[in-house]
Design a protein around this motif. Structure first.
Motif, PDB file in Angstrom:
ATOM      1  N   ILE A 217       1.126  -1.220   0.147  1.00  0.00           N
ATOM      2  CA  ILE A 217       0.140  -0.409  -0.049  1.00  0.00           C
ATOM      3  C   ILE A 217       0.372   1.167   0.124  1.00  0.00           C
ATOM      4  O   ILE A 217       1.888   1.662   0.901  1.00  0.00           O
ATOM      5  N   CYS A 218       0.716   1.905  -1.036  1.00  0.00           N
ATOM      6  CA  CYS A 218       1.786   3.898  -1.532  1.00  0.00           C
ATOM      7  C   CYS A 218       0.766   4.677  -1.108  1.00  0.00           C
ATOM      8  O   CYS A 218       0.053   4.828  -1.323  1.00  0.00           O
ATOM      9  N   PHE A 219       1.594   5.196  -0.175  1.00  0.00           N
ATOM     10  CA  PHE A 219       1.003   6.945  -0.728  1.00  0.00           C
ATOM     11  C   PHE A 219       1.655   8.455  -1.283  1.00  0.00           C
ATOM     12  O   PHE A 219       2.831   8.231  -0.555  1.00  0.00           O
ATOM     13  N   GLN A 220       1.402   8.388  -1.773  1.00  0.00           N
ATOM     14  CA  GLN A 220       2.191  10.142  -2.438  1.00  0.00           C
ATOM     15  C   GLN A 220       1.457  10.884  -2.081  1.00  0.00           C
ATOM     16  O   GLN A 220       0.759  11.865  -1.784  1.00  0.00           O
ATOM     17  N   GLY A 221       2.526  12.106  -0.739  1.00  0.00           N
ATOM     18  CA  GLY A 221       2.095  13.560  -0.558  1.00  0.00           C
ATOM     19  C   GLY A 221       3.204  14.242  -1.178  1.00  0.00           C
ATOM     20  O   GLY A 221       3.601  14.218  -2.359  1.00  0.00           O
ATOM     21  N   ARG A 235       0.575  18.015   3.092  1.00  0.00           N
ATOM     22  CA  ARG A 235       0.408  16.426   2.374  1.00  0.00           C
ATOM     23  C   ARG A 235       1.320  15.498   2.387  1.00  0.00           C
ATOM     24  O   ARG A 235       2.244  14.812   2.145  1.00  0.00           O
ATOM     25  N   ASP A 236       1.361  14.774   4.269  1.00  0.00           N
ATOM     26  CA  ASP A 236       1.824  13.745   5.593  1.00  0.00           C
ATOM     27  C   ASP A 236       1.794  12.607   4.436  1.00  0.00           C
ATOM     28  O   ASP A 236       1.029  12.867   5.604  1.00  0.00           O
ATOM     29  N   ALA A 237       2.777  11.915   3.908  1.00  0.00           N
ATOM     30  CA  ALA A 237       2.149  11.026   3.759  1.00  0.00           C
ATOM     31  C   ALA A 237       2.444  10.120   4.825  1.00  0.00           C
ATOM     32  O   ALA A 237       1.962   8.393   4.615  1.00  0.00           O
ATOM     33  N   ALA A 309      -9.561   6.719   1.455  1.00  0.00           N
ATOM     34  CA  ALA A 309      -8.373   7.024   2.101  1.00  0.00           C
ATOM     35  C   ALA A 309      -8.865   8.418   1.032  1.00  0.00           C
ATOM     36  O   ALA A 309      -8.097   9.423   0.859  1.00  0.00           O
ATOM     37  N   ASN A 310      -8.683   7.913  -0.470  1.00  0.00           N
ATOM     38  CA  ASN A 310      -8.421   9.117  -1.681  1.00  0.00           C
ATOM     39  C   ASN A 310      -9.206  10.245  -1.867  1.00  0.00           C
ATOM     40  O   ASN A 310      -9.228  10.805  -2.375  1.00  0.00           O
ATOM     41  N   ARG A 311     -10.735   9.808  -1.021  1.00  0.00           N
ATOM     42  CA  ARG A 311     -11.575  11.036  -1.022  1.00  0.00           C
ATOM     43  C   ARG A 311     -11.935  11.951  -0.071  1.00  0.00           C
ATOM     44  O   ARG A 311     -11.458  13.149   0.584  1.00  0.00           O
ATOM     45  N   SER A 312      -9.786  11.507   0.635  1.00  0.00           N
ATOM     46  CA  SER A 312      -9.812  12.265   2.154  1.00  0.00           C
ATOM     47  C   SER A 312      -8.718  13.727   2.012  1.00  0.00           C
ATOM     48  O   SER A 312      -9.271  15.462   1.200  1.00  0.00           O
ATOM     49  N   ASP A 313      -7.243  13.517   2.207  1.00  0.00           N
ATOM     50  CA  ASP A 313      -6.520  15.318   2.560  1.00  0.00           C
ATOM     51  C   ASP A 313      -5.334  14.751   2.150  1.00  0.00           C
ATOM     52  O   ASP A 313      -4.419  15.460   1.686  1.00  0.00           O
ATOM     53  N   GLY A 314      -5.676  14.608   0.492  1.00  0.00           N
ATOM     54  CA  GLY A 314      -4.190  15.043  -0.545  1.00  0.00           C
ATOM     55  C   GLY A 314      -3.706  14.472  -0.709  1.00  0.00           C
ATOM     56  O   GLY A 314      -2.707  14.452  -1.914  1.00  0.00           O
ATOM     57  N   VAL A 315      -3.655  13.259  -0.219  1.00  0.00           N
ATOM     58  CA  VAL A 315      -2.412  12.285  -0.006  1.00  0.00           C
ATOM     59  C   VAL A 315      -2.863  10.804  -0.720  1.00  0.00           C
ATOM     60  O   VAL A 315      -4.256  10.464  -0.750  1.00  0.00           O
TER      61      VAL A 315
END
Ligand SMILES: [Zn+2]
Length: 413
Positions: A217-221, A235-237, A309-315
């Motif tokens: 599972i990857c997060f891009q901030g 945008r804190d990953a 998760a993609n509906r929330s904070d820009g990450v």
């Protein structure tokens, strides 16, 4: 027509003798095709011959002992180990098989006992190589491509192995699964987990082997200065990953079956500096369950959590899917034979899935296959601490002999 009973002293002595090949402290390092492994195979070959079996080693290192009967139940496991492994992982099932073949030798039953020690279950070069080769499921490309962690080709190890056999004056011959001969495959193994001990049971009648899912599972901030960037503009990953992981673990708690296990085993932050807001993060998620339906449901849980998760904070959250294995059902007639044998001897048992893969999984694609567990003290395995009490080792062999002799005498599973 019954054979004789388990000779407990002989059984324990053979296990201890086998553990002397590659001994390290209380444990064993016996990687496939290492000198210790080759010596152990030659020792086993002699033991099988002494037991009245027609014994040989095949070209990849499986040691096979054939009984005189025209049809046979195949019993066995593996004798290779992981580095600094335990003395019973694999060896227990092979020595049970040898002892049971000795017990049934003069029974005159219509079904005999064949014994096998598969090579390379632990995957120093290629996982379950011996059992899959025995079943005809391995092609030349896979053999040519397989390498150890340090880059040594499997073909080099096989060449060296052939040289060692030649030096010992041992000729090899093919050994393959024969559906006209082999009525079933039954393997005994240490549990490698704590469940039997915790529930105070002596035998696990294994119903199936769990399926496995792996996701990354990857997060891009966005990387930023950790002192000058206001919290509202980050945008804190890492923060997003931790919140996501906590809520996913809660969701697994709610959605999983009592048999599900899951693990976050690896976390990475980029750039991973104390004064930089991480711009990228990722973690590994693995889950296992004996039911395909539960695994499919958990797949959906993960996918929906990512969408949320993609509906929330820009990450931006995404995932990649790693290797997955479907659950495997072992033959219920064999698990019933095991539980009936335990009942007959008044030994407490439970039906349970296996959380780890075994050679039985390779065999189960072709033959009715079964698996019997004995307790592991403290659940330890793949370490030198691995152990099972002598009493439990003997009890397990007695239950397996009872099950096997019923099959041999009745001529069917
Ligand atoms: Zn094993």
């Amino acid at each position: 027509m019954r054979g004789c009973g388990i000779n407990s002293q002989r059984l324990i002595r053979d296990l201890r003798d086998l553990s002397s090949f590659g001994a390290v402290g209380k444990g064993v390092t016996r990687l496939s095709y290492s000198p210790a492994d080759v010596e152990a195979r030659l020792w086993l070959l002699r033991k099988m011959s002494d037991a009245g079996l027609q014994a040989w080693i095949d070209e990849v290192g499986n040691v096979y002992g054939r009984s005189l009967a025209n049809r046979a139940i195949l019993l066995g496991s593996h004798t290779d180990t992981v580095p600094q492994g335990g003395w019973l992982d694999g060896s227990l099932g092979v020595i049970y098989a040898l002892e049971i073949a000795r017990c049934m030798r003069e029974s005159g039953a219509p079904v005999g006992v064949d014994v096998v020690s598969f090579v390379e279950e632990e995957g120093t070069y290629l996982s379950w190589f011996g059992s899959r080769h025995f079943c005809g499921d391995i092609g030349a490309e896979q053999i040519n491509a397989a390498r150890s962690e340090i880059g040594r080709p499997l073909v080099d190890a096989l060449k060296e192995f052939a040289g060692a056999l030649q030096k010992a004056g041992v000729a090899c011959a093919p050994a393959h699964l024969d559906r006209n001969r082999h009525v079933a495959y039954l393997e005994a193994h240490i549990e490698q987990g704590p469940r039997l001990e915790v529930e105070n049971k002596k035998i696990g009648a294994v119903t199936g082997i769990v399926g496995i899912r792996n996701r990354q599972i990857c997060f891009q901030g966005a990387s930023a200065h950790a002192g000058t960037t206001p919290m509202s503009l980050r945008r804190d990953a890492c923060g997003t990953m931790i919140r996501f992981a906590c809520s996913l673990l809660d969701e697994f708690e709610r959605s999983a079956s009592p048999n599900t296990v899951w693990n976050i085993g690896y976390i990475r932050l980029e750039p991973g500096r104390r004064n930089v807001v991480p711009g990228k993060s990722e973690f590994s998620l693995q889950y296992r369950d004996p039911s395909s339906e539960t695994l499919a449901y958990l797949d959906k849980v993960v996918t929906e959590s990512i969408a949320a998760a993609n509906r929330s904070d820009g990450v931006v959250c995404s995932s990649t899917t790693g290797f997955s294995v479907e659950p495997l059902h072992l033959d219920p007639r064999l698990s019933r034979r095991i539980s009936e044998a335990a009942d007959a001897l008044d030994v407490p048992w439970i039906a349970m899935p296996s959380g780890a893969g075994h050679d039985a999984a390779a065999l189960a694609r072709h033959l009715p296959a079964g698996l019997l567990f004995v307790p592991s003290i403290g659940g330890h395995s793949h370490t030198t601490e691995e152990n099972t009490s002598d009493d439990d080792i003997v009890l397990g062999a007695e239950v397996m002999l009872e099950a096997v002799s019923n099959i041999c005498i009745q001529g069917s599973i």
